[in-house]
Design a protein around this motif. Structure first.
Motif, PDB file in Angstrom:
ATOM      1  N   LEU A  94       0.827  -1.214   0.000  1.00 28.58           N
ATOM      2  CA  LEU A  94       0.000   0.000   0.000  1.00 28.58           C
ATOM      3  C   LEU A  94       0.857   1.258   0.000  1.00 28.58           C
ATOM      4  CD1 LEU A  94      -2.718  -1.031   2.628  1.00 28.58           C
ATOM      5  CD2 LEU A  94      -3.021  -0.876   0.152  1.00 28.58           C
ATOM      6  N   GLU A  95       1.885   1.249   0.826  1.00 31.70           N
ATOM      7  CA  GLU A  95       2.781   2.402   0.925  1.00 31.70           C
ATOM      8  C   GLU A  95       3.482   2.680  -0.401  1.00 31.70           C
ATOM      9  OE1 GLU A  95       5.736   3.497   4.346  1.00 31.70           O
ATOM     10  OE2 GLU A  95       6.795   2.213   2.920  1.00 31.70           O
ATOM     11  N   GLU A  99       3.067   5.746  -3.275  1.00 31.04           N
ATOM     12  CA  GLU A  99       4.197   6.592  -3.688  1.00 31.04           C
ATOM     13  C   GLU A  99       4.364   6.588  -5.205  1.00 31.04           C
ATOM     14  OE1 GLU A  99       7.750   5.463  -1.677  1.00 31.04           O
ATOM     15  OE2 GLU A  99       6.872   5.614   0.321  1.00 31.04           O
ATOM     16  N   ILE A 100       4.201   5.406  -5.823  1.00 29.91           N
ATOM     17  CA  ILE A 100       4.395   5.292  -7.277  1.00 29.91           C
ATOM     18  C   ILE A 100       3.246   5.930  -8.033  1.00 29.91           C
ATOM     19  CG2 ILE A 100       4.591   3.651  -9.197  1.00 29.91           C
ATOM     20  CD1 ILE A 100       5.899   1.713  -7.122  1.00 29.91           C
ATOM     21  N   GLY A 101       2.026   5.694  -7.549  1.00 27.20           N
ATOM     22  CA  GLY A 101       0.872   6.297  -8.212  1.00 27.20           C
ATOM     23  C   GLY A 101      -0.243   5.322  -8.528  1.00 27.20           C
ATOM     24  N   VAL A 102      -1.044   4.958  -7.522  1.00 27.32           N
ATOM     25  CA  VAL A 102      -2.221   4.116  -7.715  1.00 27.32           C
ATOM     26  C   VAL A 102      -3.437   4.953  -7.362  1.00 27.32           C
ATOM     27  CG1 VAL A 102      -2.224   3.193  -5.349  1.00 27.32           C
ATOM     28  CG2 VAL A 102      -3.232   1.844  -7.205  1.00 27.32           C
ATOM     29  N   ASP A 103      -4.554   4.681  -8.010  1.00 26.19           N
ATOM     30  CA  ASP A 103      -5.757   5.474  -7.764  1.00 26.19           C
ATOM     31  C   ASP A 103      -6.769   4.762  -6.879  1.00 26.19           C
ATOM     32  OD1 ASP A 103      -5.381   7.857  -9.725  1.00 26.19           O
ATOM     33  OD2 ASP A 103      -4.892   6.094 -10.905  1.00 26.19           O
ATOM     34  N   GLU A 104      -6.813   3.448  -6.993  1.00 24.89           N
ATOM     35  CA  GLU A 104      -7.813   2.689  -6.239  1.00 24.89           C
ATOM     36  C   GLU A 104      -7.258   1.307  -5.932  1.00 24.89           C
ATOM     37  OE1 GLU A 104     -12.610   1.580  -6.614  1.00 24.89           O
ATOM     38  OE2 GLU A 104     -11.581   2.699  -8.192  1.00 24.89           O
ATOM     39  N   ILE A 105      -7.604   0.805  -4.736  1.00 20.93           N
ATOM     40  CA  ILE A 105      -7.134  -0.508  -4.308  1.00 20.93           C
ATOM     41  C   ILE A 105      -8.313  -1.275  -3.717  1.00 20.93           C
ATOM     42  CG2 ILE A 105      -5.593  -1.785  -2.753  1.00 20.93           C
ATOM     43  CD1 ILE A 105      -3.892   0.907  -2.748  1.00 20.93           C
ATOM     44  N   ILE A 127      -1.807   4.516   3.797  1.00 21.08           N
ATOM     45  CA  ILE A 127      -1.968   5.206   2.512  1.00 21.08           C
ATOM     46  C   ILE A 127      -1.866   6.719   2.692  1.00 21.08           C
ATOM     47  CG2 ILE A 127      -3.630   5.721   0.679  1.00 21.08           C
ATOM     48  CD1 ILE A 127      -4.628   2.835   0.937  1.00 21.08           C
ATOM     49  N   LEU A 128      -2.518   7.239   3.719  1.00 21.51           N
ATOM     50  CA  LEU A 128      -2.476   8.681   3.980  1.00 21.51           C
ATOM     51  C   LEU A 128      -1.053   9.143   4.258  1.00 21.51           C
ATOM     52  CD1 LEU A 128      -3.731  11.435   4.522  1.00 21.51           C
ATOM     53  CD2 LEU A 128      -4.289  10.653   6.843  1.00 21.51           C
ATOM     54  N   SER A 129      -0.333   8.401   5.085  1.00 19.31           N
ATOM     55  CA  SER A 129       1.047   8.754   5.408  1.00 19.31           C
ATOM     56  C   SER A 129       1.922   8.738   4.163  1.00 19.31           C
ATOM     57  CB  SER A 129       1.603   7.778   6.457  1.00 19.31           C
ATOM     58  OG  SER A 129       2.949   8.047   6.739  1.00 19.31           O
ATOM     59  N   THR A 137      -1.246  15.035  -3.980  1.00 20.92           N
ATOM     60  CA  THR A 137      -2.476  15.704  -3.573  1.00 20.92           C
ATOM     61  C   THR A 137      -3.728  14.870  -3.838  1.00 20.92           C
ATOM     62  OG1 THR A 137      -2.637  16.822  -5.724  1.00 20.92           O
ATOM     63  CG2 THR A 137      -1.471  17.990  -3.959  1.00 20.92           C
ATOM     64  N   MET A 138      -3.555  13.654  -4.356  1.00 21.91           N
ATOM     65  CA  MET A 138      -4.694  12.761  -4.578  1.00 21.91           C
ATOM     66  C   MET A 138      -4.547  11.554  -3.655  1.00 21.91           C
ATOM     67  SD  MET A 138      -6.792  14.067  -6.788  1.00 21.91           S
ATOM     68  CE  MET A 138      -7.802  12.630  -7.125  1.00 21.91           C
ATOM     69  N   LEU A 139      -5.533  11.345  -2.805  1.00 18.11           N
ATOM     70  CA  LEU A 139      -5.506  10.218  -1.879  1.00 18.11           C
ATOM     71  C   LEU A 139      -6.133   9.001  -2.548  1.00 18.11           C
ATOM     72  CD1 LEU A 139      -4.906   9.300   1.058  1.00 18.11           C
ATOM     73  CD2 LEU A 139      -7.295   9.868   1.586  1.00 18.11           C
ATOM     74  N   PRO A 140      -5.376   7.906  -2.709  1.00 18.26           N
ATOM     75  CA  PRO A 140      -5.947   6.701  -3.316  1.00 18.26           C
ATOM     76  C   PRO A 140      -7.147   6.188  -2.519  1.00 18.26           C
ATOM     77  CG  PRO A 140      -3.561   6.546  -3.230  1.00 18.26           C
ATOM     78  CD  PRO A 140      -3.944   7.747  -2.418  1.00 18.26           C
ATOM     79  N   LYS A 141      -8.092   5.601  -3.219  1.00 19.28           N
ATOM     80  CA  LYS A 141      -9.290   5.060  -2.581  1.00 19.28           C
ATOM     81  C   LYS A 141      -9.045   3.601  -2.191  1.00 19.28           C
ATOM     82  CE  LYS A 141     -14.197   4.091  -3.444  1.00 19.28           C
ATOM     83  NZ  LYS A 141     -15.264   4.068  -4.481  1.00 19.28           N
ATOM     84  N   LEU A 142      -9.298   3.286  -0.932  1.00 21.92           N
ATOM     85  CA  LEU A 142      -9.189   1.906  -0.453  1.00 21.92           C
ATOM     86  C   LEU A 142     -10.595   1.367  -0.222  1.00 21.92           C
ATOM     87  CD1 LEU A 142      -7.513  -0.512   0.567  1.00 21.92           C
ATOM     88  CD2 LEU A 142      -7.543   0.554   2.828  1.00 21.92           C
ATOM     89  N   ASN A 143     -10.963   0.342  -0.972  1.00 25.03           N
ATOM     90  CA  ASN A 143     -12.299  -0.245  -0.849  1.00 25.03           C
ATOM     91  C   ASN A 143     -12.327  -1.344   0.215  1.00 25.03           C
ATOM     92  OD1 ASN A 143     -13.460   1.266  -3.046  1.00 25.03           O
ATOM     93  ND2 ASN A 143     -12.318  -0.050  -4.447  1.00 25.03           N
ATOM     94  N   PRO A 144     -13.500  -1.625   0.762  1.00 20.60           N
ATOM     95  CA  PRO A 144     -13.625  -2.760   1.689  1.00 20.60           C
ATOM     96  C   PRO A 144     -13.317  -4.067   0.961  1.00 20.60           C
ATOM     97  CG  PRO A 144     -15.570  -1.343   1.777  1.00 20.60           C
ATOM     98  CD  PRO A 144     -14.774  -0.913   0.584  1.00 20.60           C
ATOM     99  N   PRO A 145     -12.864  -5.084   1.679  1.00 20.02           N
ATOM    100  CA  PRO A 145     -12.593  -6.381   1.032  1.00 20.02           C
ATOM    101  C   PRO A 145     -13.867  -6.974   0.450  1.00 20.02           C
ATOM    102  CG  PRO A 145     -12.494  -6.574   3.424  1.00 20.02           C
ATOM    103  CD  PRO A 145     -12.565  -5.113   3.120  1.00 20.02           C
TER     104      PRO A 145
END
Length: 234
Positions: A94-95, A99-105, A127-129, A137-145
């Motif tokens: 996740l970290e 850093e590299i650039g993912v939009d959604e997980i 993810i926030l850290s 400036t874009m926070l990736p979205k983490l979905n529920p399992p």
């Protein structure tokens, strides 16, 4: 530059208060004082500069003095990755992906998944850290399992790939990815996807791809996939 986070900010704000946690960090740890300028993002593409008006460790008040909107990427990357047996490996993924650039997980629970319980709050903090550390400036979205089968029943747009270790006709991901196209990539658990899961993905329009000639851990495979898409688009 050090980046702070305030999800409620938008370009209509003139003055605002930091949370008690952020206030304490700003005033007590960083020893910021009235007149100092801070950089803040709302995780939605905005970068604000704000001057501290009241350096209160419980309720720090600031005033926005400038703002900038990040130009959005022309593509979105969605990594759908099975949880790893050890939590720290998934958090590492996740970290680094942030850093590299993912939009959604999306964590998916597969037939061979050894871990099925996810601590979303802890992962969201990771993810926030990582977003703040990498000055994004874009926070990736983490979905529920979600279960593998339920995930595949959703409408999924863009390029769709499944990375697995089974023999068969597969092209390297880097030869399949196209620039400026939305991408979804499935990454399985330590024991890989089952044969039936791979077949189901193909029935739903996913294309089998290879991530190289070596067998990779789940978290490593996810980072290789993330890096490949980033490189193709940059």
């Amino acid at each position: 530059m050090q980046l702070f986070y305030n999800p409620s900010l938008d370009n209509s704000f003139k003055q605002f208060f930091f949370s008690s946690e952020e206030s304490k960090h700003i005033v007590k740890v960083l020893r910021k004082k009235e007149g100092d300028v801070l950089h803040i993002t709302n995780g939605k593409g905005y970068l604000f500069e704000a001057e501290i008006l009241i350096a209160d460790p419980k309720k720090c008040k600031a005033q926005i003095i400038s703002e900038d909107k990040t130009v959005p990427k022309r593509y979105k990357l969605h990594l759908v990755v099975a949880p790893t047996k050890m939590n720290d490996r998934y958090e590492w993924f996740l970290e680094k992906a942030t850093e590299i650039g993912v939009d959604e997980i999306t964590p998916i629970i597969c037939e061979r998944s050894e871990r099925k319980i996810i601590k979303l709050e802890r992962m969201e903090r990771v993810i926030l850290s990582a977003m703040k550390q990498s000055l994004q400036t874009m926070l990736p979205k983490l979905n529920p399992p979600i279960s593998y089968n339920d995930y595949l029943q959703q409408e999924i747009k863009g390029l769709k790939f499944i990375a697995h270790c089974e023999e068969g006709e597969k092209m390297e991901l880097k030869r399949r990815v196209a620039a400026d196209k939305d991408v979804t990539i499935l990454i399985g658990p330590e024991g890989d996807f089952s044969t039936s899961e791979i077949a189901l993905a193909k029935e739903n329009g996913f294309v089998s791809v290879s991530l190289g000639n070596t067998r990779l851990r789940t978290e490593t495979a996810a980072i290789v996939a993330c890096s490949t898409v980033s490189i193709i688009n940059n």
